[in-house]
Enzyme design. Structure first.
Site, PDB file in Angstrom:
ATOM      1  CB  SER A 585      90.330  58.028 -20.830  1.00 19.23           C
ATOM      2  OG  SER A 585      89.768  57.041 -21.890  1.00 19.23           O
ATOM      3  CE1 TYR A 598      85.871  60.763 -22.170  1.00 22.66           C
ATOM      4  CE2 TYR A 598      86.758  59.304 -23.642  1.00 22.66           C
ATOM      5  CZ  TYR A 598      86.323  59.628 -22.337  1.00 22.66           C
ATOM      6  OH  TYR A 598      86.747  58.886 -21.136  1.00 22.66           O
TER       7      TYR A 598
HETATM    8  P1  NAD Z   1      79.672  57.685 -14.603  1.00 25.27           P
HETATM    9  O1  NAD Z   1      78.685  58.312 -15.654  1.00 25.27           O
HETATM   10  O2  NAD Z   1      79.082  56.234 -13.989  1.00 25.27           O
HETATM   11  O3  NAD Z   1      80.099  58.745 -13.510  1.00 25.27           O
HETATM   12  C1  NAD Z   1      80.541  59.837 -13.874  1.00 25.27           C
HETATM   13  C2  NAD Z   1      79.826  60.971 -12.736  1.00 25.27           C
HETATM   14  O4  NAD Z   1      80.166  62.126 -13.085  1.00 25.27           O
HETATM   15  C3  NAD Z   1      78.302  60.817 -12.963  1.00 25.27           C
HETATM   16  O5  NAD Z   1      77.774  60.737 -11.302  1.00 25.27           O
HETATM   17  C4  NAD Z   1      78.035  62.329 -13.113  1.00 25.27           C
HETATM   18  O6  NAD Z   1      76.916  62.716 -12.941  1.00 25.27           O
HETATM   19  C5  NAD Z   1      79.075  63.147 -12.935  1.00 25.27           C
HETATM   20  N1  NAD Z   1      79.247  64.171 -13.846  1.00 25.27           N
HETATM   21  C6  NAD Z   1      79.374  64.291 -14.986  1.00 25.27           C
HETATM   22  N2  NAD Z   1      79.517  65.564 -15.588  1.00 25.27           N
HETATM   23  C7  NAD Z   1      79.847  66.186 -14.104  1.00 25.27           C
HETATM   24  C8  NAD Z   1      79.987  67.629 -14.163  1.00 25.27           C
HETATM   25  N3  NAD Z   1      80.115  68.608 -15.039  1.00 25.27           N
HETATM   26  N4  NAD Z   1      80.111  68.040 -12.659  1.00 25.27           N
HETATM   27  C9  NAD Z   1      80.047  67.175 -11.616  1.00 25.27           C
HETATM   28  N5  NAD Z   1      79.753  65.951 -11.960  1.00 25.27           N
HETATM   29  C10 NAD Z   1      79.507  65.390 -13.274  1.00 25.27           C
HETATM   30  O7  NAD Z   1      80.801  57.416 -15.534  1.00 25.27           O
HETATM   31  P2  NAD Z   1      82.338  56.672 -14.872  1.00 25.27           P
HETATM   32  O8  NAD Z   1      82.557  55.546 -15.867  1.00 25.27           O
HETATM   33  O9  NAD Z   1      82.223  56.087 -13.568  1.00 25.27           O
HETATM   34  O10 NAD Z   1      83.327  57.651 -15.267  1.00 25.27           O
HETATM   35  C11 NAD Z   1      84.269  58.225 -14.560  1.00 25.27           C
HETATM   36  C12 NAD Z   1      85.457  58.899 -14.942  1.00 25.27           C
HETATM   37  O11 NAD Z   1      86.275  57.750 -15.636  1.00 25.27           O
HETATM   38  C13 NAD Z   1      85.058  59.672 -16.424  1.00 25.27           C
HETATM   39  O12 NAD Z   1      86.131  60.942 -16.126  1.00 25.27           O
HETATM   40  C14 NAD Z   1      85.242  59.132 -17.440  1.00 25.27           C
HETATM   41  O13 NAD Z   1      85.825  59.796 -18.552  1.00 25.27           O
HETATM   42  C15 NAD Z   1      86.394  58.176 -17.177  1.00 25.27           C
HETATM   43  N6  NAD Z   1      86.532  56.923 -17.911  1.00 25.27           N
HETATM   44  C16 NAD Z   1      85.605  56.116 -17.877  1.00 25.27           C
HETATM   45  C17 NAD Z   1      85.732  54.718 -18.630  1.00 25.27           C
HETATM   46  C18 NAD Z   1      84.762  53.992 -18.749  1.00 25.27           C
HETATM   47  O14 NAD Z   1      84.748  52.797 -19.531  1.00 25.27           O
HETATM   48  N7  NAD Z   1      83.771  53.883 -18.016  1.00 25.27           N
HETATM   49  C19 NAD Z   1      86.840  54.774 -19.556  1.00 25.27           C
HETATM   50  C20 NAD Z   1      87.847  55.620 -19.277  1.00 25.27           C
HETATM   51  C21 NAD Z   1      87.563  57.000 -18.590  1.00 25.27           C
END
Ligand code: NAD
Length: 709
Positions: A585, A598
């Site tokens: 991130s 986080y």
């Molecule tokens: P999202 O919520 O759409 O997807 C996350 C997925 O991870 C979900 O399907 C959820 O069920 C799954 N998940 C959560 N905890 C879990 C666990 N303990 N075991 C297995 N599965 C689990 O979110 P996203 O935006 O697609 O995020 C994906 C990654 O990107 C994350 O690591 C997030 O921190 C990172 N990220 C996202 C953003 C953003 O702005 N969306 C920014 C920086 C980093």
């Protein structure tokens, strides 16, 4: 863990449990009534090909000689509609048929001087094309054109090949059908076989079909329906006869090795080890089956003897290679043993090539085994892509049925080695291979994506699938991950995607997810550690529970997935190496207000990636990170509290204003979408970044705070 407990000897499956299926006519007059003659041929073909008791996948061809209006003369001409090269009669459409002037096809005989002309005759087929039809005619075309019947079917169901590949086959053919069905000795498909068939029919007027030794059957009828029902009836006759012969007799000499209750775990452990040893131009995808045929055959007394003989029907043989590799179930934990077995197989294959090659044979192809059989465990198949691996397994299943039936009426006869070679290295077959488009860059690669049901995870999986990878989606949300998987199965095909329920904070579930991946696809080349959550709270309101939740998922979860992936990835060093991509991130690099749990957990994951890059390099494992920021659309994180919290932290409205806020905050003033992150994942997962490890790519539309150097 597997143990080496010796298996007890007992009967696994009673032979009567797997008799030959008896096909029945599925012809529906009400459907047929409205069909044109060509559509009737298609209807009949689809009916035959979609019934696996009638023919195996892709196997067989059908034809009809129909009256058409010649576009050049406006006159009525006889046109042979015959299934074209490639494809599957079960799912083909009208454009799968080649159409050729029947009079020109018959006129080709003037160019034929004898069996040495078979290849030359194939070159004339395009000259007979009717109506500029681009579908290439197959090498079986003369079998149809030279027979003087309006409707001709040629199929190879197990019950028929069992007769065709048995020392007792000719006698059984007489016993079943009297003189109604003839018998021709083995001859490779082509013009000569067509001539032999035609001559046989001339010499035996009234004959209703001909068994082709080592191959299948060809039969005919006056109408599409009559031809179809005749084909089905002949197969039913053969199946009934064989079932009668099999009844009461233990198949394959009876059982000596029981099916192992731990076989799924054994396969998951074994397949990546075998895959790692199958070095060559491209990495393989595996397919495992412990169906009744595989267990009965591999556990039987006659297993080693029959397996060594190889397969018979060319359709089987081309998919399964000359013979399977058999392994001793007591020695599966011994890496040296596995290495020796694979090396010995490759040497045997090279020796076969040397013995049989001709002056103009194409260069030797991949020498690795396709089919690996383990008593008590089942059948594993390996190929360049998942569908080919699955089909090879299914064809070996057909071969097992054939052996069972063939041995019930005599001795099973495999294809003669030189004949097998001549088919495998047929110049026409080679030309077909050369015409195939180059595979997509990730074909043969296997990826596991955690959080695969989420926005970034699903987009990354789709990107990898699009370029040919097989993907295991792992997510704690069972319903969502299954839904995403179903969607991808529709988009990319059922073979290449699987889902597994896995909470990355649970060590046992993580182990199980990787075992699923190994068993379903044969191993692992790419890990996308992405499963994540987000939380926001000022330090004084950050509870231990909140702190731990972030660290459990984002730090320990990444550690657990990387650790479980490691032994699978290490196996692939000789194949050009593997890749781990962490989804970090921006907040792992740049400090964030009110998100210390986080952001610091993300920083931990980022540093874990760097440590693993160092540790992975000697094993060919690259580890890199993608740092997204503000991927609002498509992300479930932004559907929840995080949106409210972040909007609160910035003092703005959580609706449209939030997206605008992040857009304006970025240097490039652009939205960041899941597909943008997926593109960076693809780059780091593929060989495009083969020389990069320990890196971070920010995909955040520009954020100076997050500049990494
Ligand atoms: P999202 O919520 O759409 O997807 C996350 C997925 O991870 C979900 O399907 C959820 O069920 C799954 N998940 C959560 N905890 C879990 C666990 N303990 N075991 C297995 N599965 C689990 O979110 P996203 O935006 O697609 O995020 C994906 C990654 O990107 C994350 O690591 C997030 O921190 C990172 N990220 C996202 C953003 C953003 O702005 N969306 C920014 C920086 C980093």
């Amino acid at each position: 863990m597997l143990d080496g407990t010796p298996m007890t000897v007992q009967s696994v499956i009673s032979p009567a449990a797997i008799p030959f299926a008896i096909p029945a006519s599925r012809w529906d007059d009400s459907v047929a009534a409205s069909l044109s003659p060509a559509e009737l041929l298609l209807y009949r073909s689809n009916l035959l090909g979609s019934d696996l008791t009638v023919t195996n996948f892709g196997g067989g061809n059908t034809s009809a000689k129909l009256s058409e209006t010649d576009p050049l003369t406006g006159q009525s001409v006889e046109v042979l509609w015959v299934k074209g090269s490639g494809g599957d009669i079960g799912s083909m459409k009208l454009d799968g048929f080649a159409t050729l002037y029947q009079d020109k096809l018959l006129g080709l005989e003037q160019h034929y001087a004898g069996p040495d002309d078979d290849d030359k005759m194939v070159g004339f087929l395009p000259h007979c094309t009717f109506n500029l039809n681009g579908r290439a005619a197959s090498i079986d075309t003369p079998l149809h054109s030279l027979l003087p019947f309006a409707h001709v079917d040629h199929v190879h169901p197990d019950a028929i090949i069992a007769l065709a590949a048995s020392s007792g086959g000719e006698a059984a053919t007489k016993a079943i059908w009297g003189g109604r069905i003839g018998w021709l000795p083995w001859k490779r498909p082509g013009y000569t076989l067509g001539v032999q068939l035609r001559d046989f029919v001339r010499a035996n007027p009234g004959v209703e079909g001909v068994m082709l030794a080592g191959h299948g059957i060809i039969c005919w009828g006056d109408s599409a329906k009559a031809c179809y029902e005749h084909t089905v009836a002949l197969i039913a006759d053969a199946a009934n006869y064989l079932n009668g012969e099999l009844s009461g007799k233990p198949a394959f000499g009876g059982q000596k090795v029981a099916s192992n209750p731990d076989r799924a775990a054994i396969a998951a452990d074994l397949m990546p080890r075998l895959r790692g040893l199958m070095t060559g131009a491209r990495s393989k995808v595996g397919h495992y089956s412990d169906d009744a045929e595989a267990l009965e055959f591999t556990g039987s007394v006659e297993f080693e003897r029959l397996a060594a003989l190889g397969t018979s029907c060319p359709d089987h043989f081309l998919r399964t290679k000359i013979a399977p590799l058999t392994l001793d179930p007591e020695r599966l934990q011994d890496d040296a043993y596995l290495g020796e077995k694979i090396a010995a197989y490759r040497e045997l294959y090279a020796a076969y090539y040397e013995r049989c090659k001709r002056a103009n044979s194409p260069a030797m192809r991949d020498a690795n085994p396709v089919v690996v059989l383990v008593p008590g465990v089942g059948r594993m198949t390996f190929a360049n892509d998942k569908t080919t691996a699955r089909l090879a397994g299914e064809f070996y299943g057909n071969a097992i049925n054939v052996m069972r039936g063939a041995e019930a009426i005599g001795d099973y006869i495999a294809l003669d080695e030189q004949e097998a070679f001549d088919i495998e290295y047929w110049l026409l077959e080679e030309a077909k291979l050369q015409r195939m488009p180059a595979p997509k860059p990730l074909v043969g690669k296997i990826a596991l994506v955690t959080g695969g049901a989420g926005g970034i995870g699903a987009a990354s999986a789709a990107r990898l699938l699009r370029d040919g990878a097989c993907v295991m989606l792992a997510d704690r949300d069972a319903r969502a991950v299954q839904e995403v998987c179903n969607g991808f199965a529709k988009q990319f095909g059922k073979d290449v995607v699987r889902a597994t329920v896995c909470d990355v904070t649970d060590e046992a579930q993580v182990q199980a997810a990787f075992a699923d991946c190994a068993r379903e696809f044969g191993g692992l080349d790419i890990l996308v550690a992405n499963a994540g959550i987000a939380s926001s709270a000022p330090i004084e309101e950050t509870t231990i529970e909140l702190w731990s939740r972030n660290y459990d998922v984002l730090a320990q979860g990444y550690f657990l997935t990387a650790r479980a992936a490691w032994p699978l990835l290490r196996r692939m060093k000789e194949q050009g190496g593997t890749s781990v991509v962490f989804i970090g991130s921006k907040n792992g690099v740049a400090a964030a207000t009110n998100a210390s749990a986080y952001a610091s957990a993300k920083a931990a994951a980022n540093h874990l990636a760097r440590c693993l890059a160092l540790e992975g390099a000697p094993h060919g494992i690259r580890v890199n990170t993608v740092n997204p920021d503000a991927v609002i659309r498509g992300s479930k994180i932004w559907d929840g509290d995080w949106r409210q919290e972040r909007a609160g932290a910035h003092g703005i409205d959580p609706g449209q204003e939030l997206e605008e806020h992040y857009r304006q905050r970025s240097m490039l003033k652009r939205d960041v979408l899941p597909d943008d992150i997926a593109e960076a994942v693809y780059f780091l997962a593929s060989d495009m970044s083969a020389k990069s490890t320990g890196n971070m790519i920010n995909v955040d539309a520009g954020n100076a705070q997050a500049f990494t150097r």
